[in-house]
Design a protein around this motif. Structure first.
Motif, PDB file in Angstrom:
ATOM      1  N   UNK A   1       0.834  -1.264   0.076  1.00  0.00           N
ATOM      2  CA  UNK A   1       0.057   0.099  -0.108  1.00  0.00           C
ATOM      3  C   UNK A   1       0.761   1.168  -0.020  1.00  0.00           C
ATOM      4  N   UNK A   2       2.124   1.171  -0.257  1.00  0.00           N
ATOM      5  CA  UNK A   2       2.873   2.430  -0.338  1.00  0.00           C
ATOM      6  C   UNK A   2       3.209   2.848  -1.711  1.00  0.00           C
ATOM      7  N   UNK A   3       3.265   3.973  -1.710  1.00  0.00           N
ATOM      8  CA  UNK A   3       3.395   4.706  -3.159  1.00  0.00           C
ATOM      9  C   UNK A   3       4.610   6.038  -3.320  1.00  0.00           C
ATOM     10  N   UNK A   4       5.276   5.804  -4.284  1.00  0.00           N
ATOM     11  CA  UNK A   4       6.379   6.895  -4.244  1.00  0.00           C
ATOM     12  C   UNK A   4       5.708   8.194  -4.272  1.00  0.00           C
ATOM     13  N   UNK A   5       6.440   8.929  -3.472  1.00  0.00           N
ATOM     14  CA  UNK A   5       6.173  10.448  -3.137  1.00  0.00           C
ATOM     15  C   UNK A   5       7.156  11.507  -3.485  1.00  0.00           C
ATOM     16  N   UNK A   6       8.490  10.889  -3.659  1.00  0.00           N
ATOM     17  CA  UNK A   6       9.593  11.516  -3.948  1.00  0.00           C
ATOM     18  C   UNK A   6      10.692  10.896  -4.326  1.00  0.00           C
ATOM     19  N   UNK A   7      11.568  11.568  -4.606  1.00  0.00           N
ATOM     20  CA  UNK A   7      13.019  10.979  -5.009  1.00  0.00           C
ATOM     21  C   UNK A   7      14.417  11.777  -4.636  1.00  0.00           C
ATOM     22  N   UNK A   8      15.378  10.942  -4.202  1.00  0.00           N
ATOM     23  CA  UNK A   8      16.659  11.893  -4.177  1.00  0.00           C
ATOM     24  C   UNK A   8      17.481  10.967  -5.011  1.00  0.00           C
ATOM     25  N   UNK A   9      18.602  12.039  -5.444  1.00  0.00           N
ATOM     26  CA  UNK A   9      19.537  11.496  -6.371  1.00  0.00           C
ATOM     27  C   UNK A   9      20.666  10.746  -5.718  1.00  0.00           C
ATOM     28  N   UNK A  10      20.683  10.858  -4.432  1.00  0.00           N
ATOM     29  CA  UNK A  10      21.677  10.022  -3.519  1.00  0.00           C
ATOM     30  C   UNK A  10      21.272   9.406  -2.413  1.00  0.00           C
ATOM     31  N   UNK A  11      21.667   8.737  -1.900  1.00  0.00           N
ATOM     32  CA  UNK A  11      21.087   7.964  -0.661  1.00  0.00           C
ATOM     33  C   UNK A  11      21.578   8.881   0.551  1.00  0.00           C
ATOM     34  N   UNK A  12      21.275   8.486   2.191  1.00  0.00           N
ATOM     35  CA  UNK A  12      21.310   9.235   3.021  1.00  0.00           C
ATOM     36  C   UNK A  12      22.816   9.196   3.513  1.00  0.00           C
ATOM     37  N   UNK A  13      23.870   8.442   3.027  1.00  0.00           N
ATOM     38  CA  UNK A  13      25.318   8.633   2.842  1.00  0.00           C
ATOM     39  C   UNK A  13      26.028   9.431   1.817  1.00  0.00           C
ATOM     40  N   UNK A  14      24.968  10.020   0.854  1.00  0.00           N
ATOM     41  CA  UNK A  14      25.597  10.893  -0.120  1.00  0.00           C
ATOM     42  C   UNK A  14      26.198   9.942  -1.275  1.00  0.00           C
ATOM     43  N   UNK A  15      26.015   8.681  -1.308  1.00  0.00           N
ATOM     44  CA  UNK A  15      26.370   7.788  -2.302  1.00  0.00           C
ATOM     45  C   UNK A  15      25.470   7.917  -3.582  1.00  0.00           C
ATOM     46  N   UNK A  16      26.080   7.495  -4.623  1.00  0.00           N
ATOM     47  CA  UNK A  16      25.228   7.778  -5.983  1.00  0.00           C
ATOM     48  C   UNK A  16      24.220   6.647  -6.288  1.00  0.00           C
ATOM     49  N   UNK A  17      23.439   6.200  -4.959  1.00  0.00           N
ATOM     50  CA  UNK A  17      22.129   5.531  -5.195  1.00  0.00           C
ATOM     51  C   UNK A  17      20.806   6.132  -5.138  1.00  0.00           C
ATOM     52  N   UNK A  18      20.208   6.386  -6.063  1.00  0.00           N
ATOM     53  CA  UNK A  18      19.049   6.913  -5.990  1.00  0.00           C
ATOM     54  C   UNK A  18      17.984   6.593  -5.001  1.00  0.00           C
ATOM     55  N   UNK A  19      17.139   7.311  -4.289  1.00  0.00           N
ATOM     56  CA  UNK A  19      16.349   6.675  -3.085  1.00  0.00           C
ATOM     57  C   UNK A  19      14.887   7.163  -3.663  1.00  0.00           C
ATOM     58  N   UNK A  20      13.880   6.214  -3.518  1.00  0.00           N
ATOM     59  CA  UNK A  20      12.496   6.731  -3.564  1.00  0.00           C
ATOM     60  C   UNK A  20      11.978   6.515  -2.186  1.00  0.00           C
ATOM     61  N   UNK A  21      11.280   7.855  -2.303  1.00  0.00           N
ATOM     62  CA  UNK A  21      10.554   8.029  -0.720  1.00  0.00           C
ATOM     63  C   UNK A  21       9.203   7.704  -1.033  1.00  0.00           C
ATOM     64  N   UNK A  22       8.713   6.722   0.042  1.00  0.00           N
ATOM     65  CA  UNK A  22       7.706   6.150  -0.308  1.00  0.00           C
ATOM     66  C   UNK A  22       6.672   6.357   0.822  1.00  0.00           C
ATOM     67  N   UNK A  23       5.234   6.330   0.780  1.00  0.00           N
ATOM     68  CA  UNK A  23       4.486   6.627   1.798  1.00  0.00           C
ATOM     69  C   UNK A  23       2.995   5.719   1.513  1.00  0.00           C
ATOM     70  N   UNK A  24       2.370   5.497   2.680  1.00  0.00           N
ATOM     71  CA  UNK A  24       1.054   5.010   2.288  1.00  0.00           C
ATOM     72  C   UNK A  24       0.178   5.764   1.709  1.00  0.00           C
ATOM     73  N   UNK A  25      -0.638   5.202   0.840  1.00  0.00           N
ATOM     74  CA  UNK A  25      -1.683   5.974   0.006  1.00  0.00           C
ATOM     75  C   UNK A  25      -2.713   6.054   0.804  1.00  0.00           C
TER      76      UNK A  25
END
Length: 141
Positions: A117-141
């Protein structure tokens, strides 16, 4: 059985983490894998840890902070048995979890969270450590 994780469980958490990441994060560079492996115990100190135990052995765990699921790892031997679903449901019911961040390259995890039941609500180009692994921010719909 779901139970609170103790510091004495940390070696097992690291076994679970390594098993899980090696089976789901094939996009990680080798040096980044070792970076995270070295730093994950530091993250343990900043989240509330809960584990799923079968016959006295932890098979999966999650880390929670406020209304976010900060980490969820299931040992490779136990994947596909519903442990992740049980842990997430526990986190939602007991702690009001509504958000999770997921590596964009981890398609299995994205599908898992969408199924719950989660859906994508945003995206970051880097992970929390500043590494080049994009992260999708998901939240319950």
């Amino acid at each position: 059985m779901i139970r609170r994780v103790k510091v004495t469980d940390y070696p097992r958490l690291m076994e679970i983490w390594e098993s899980s990441v090696l089976n789901t994060h094939d996009f990680l560079k080798k040096e980044d894998f070792f970076y995270y492996k070295e730093n994950i115990p530091i993250y343990f100190e900043h989240v509330q840890l809960w584990g799923y135990e079968e016959q006295g052995v932890l098979m999966g765990f999650m880390g929670l902070a406020e209304d976010s699921l900060e980490m969820l790892f299931i040992h490779a031997e136990a994947r596909g048995r519903g442990i992740g679903k049980v842990l997430v449901a526990f986190g939602r019911q007991k702690f009001g979890i509504t958000k999770v961040d997921v590596n964009e390259q981890n398609e299995q995890a994205i599908g898992f969270y969408e199924h719950l039941g989660f859906g994508v609500v945003g995206r970051s180009q880097e992970d929390g450590s500043g590494k080049p692994y994009p992260v999708l921010h998901m939240a319950l719909k």
